[in-house]
Write a protein that holds these residues in place. Sequence first.
Motif, short mmCIF file in Angstrom:
data_model
loop_
_atom_site.label_atom_id
_atom_site.label_comp_id
_atom_site.label_asym_id
_atom_site.label_seq_id
_atom_site.Cartn_x
_atom_site.Cartn_y
_atom_site.Cartn_z
N VAL A 110 0.84 -1.21 0.00
CA VAL A 110 0.00 0.00 0.00
C VAL A 110 0.88 1.25 0.00
O VAL A 110 0.58 2.21 -0.72
CB VAL A 110 -1.00 -0.01 1.18
N SER A 111 1.95 1.24 0.74
CA SER A 111 2.87 2.38 0.72
C SER A 111 3.40 2.65 -0.69
O SER A 111 3.46 3.79 -1.13
CB SER A 111 4.04 2.11 1.68
N SER A 112 3.75 1.58 -1.37
CA SER A 112 4.28 1.72 -2.74
C SER A 112 3.21 2.27 -3.70
O SER A 112 3.53 3.06 -4.60
CB SER A 112 4.77 0.39 -3.26
N ILE A 113 1.98 1.83 -3.52
CA ILE A 113 0.90 2.37 -4.35
C ILE A 113 0.73 3.85 -4.10
O ILE A 113 0.60 4.65 -5.05
CB ILE A 113 -0.42 1.58 -4.11
N ILE A 114 0.73 4.24 -2.85
CA ILE A 114 0.57 5.67 -2.52
C ILE A 114 1.75 6.49 -3.04
O ILE A 114 1.58 7.62 -3.45
CB ILE A 114 0.36 5.86 -1.01
N THR A 115 2.92 5.90 -3.06
CA THR A 115 4.10 6.60 -3.58
C THR A 115 3.87 7.02 -5.03
O THR A 115 4.35 8.07 -5.46
CB THR A 115 5.36 5.72 -3.44
#
Length: 165
Positions: free
Chosen positions: A155-160
Amino acid sequence: MFSLIFLPAKSQENNASLVETTCKSTPFYNLCVSTLESDPDSSRTDIPGLAIIGANRLNAKVYDSFKEIASLLEEAKDESLKKALVECDDHYKTIITYNVLSVIKTVRTSRAYVGRDAMNDAAKEALACASGFENQPTFPIKDSNKVVHDLSAVVSSIITLLVSE
């Protein structure tokens, strides 16, 4: 009141491609694809929507782990195991009360970086939970804790992707 909107097949194919393309930017591609594709809304949403789907799935995994920890605490006889479980319980409370909600509140705003940072923190909380079991013979929630960590990173990578736009 809301109305259902049916997208043409081509749009759904494009969103399947969006899921794949998005997941390629994450550290756990297979987990990302399986998580997002398990939600029928993933075929008709955008990147912020994918982040929210991921956060909602993470929330479900965290609650499952949280319940497992509570059950283990009731059964635990060994004091050092109880201590590790209580610490893990605290880490999971942080994920539930702060980290996941931050994503849902900020991902569609100019403050999406707050959600990204919250997901990075959730991954760290899962690692901190695991470290509490280093001196234990077993880590009873090892598998579910790994999913929480890995899904937080996804999820962090998607938000990035949103933050860097």
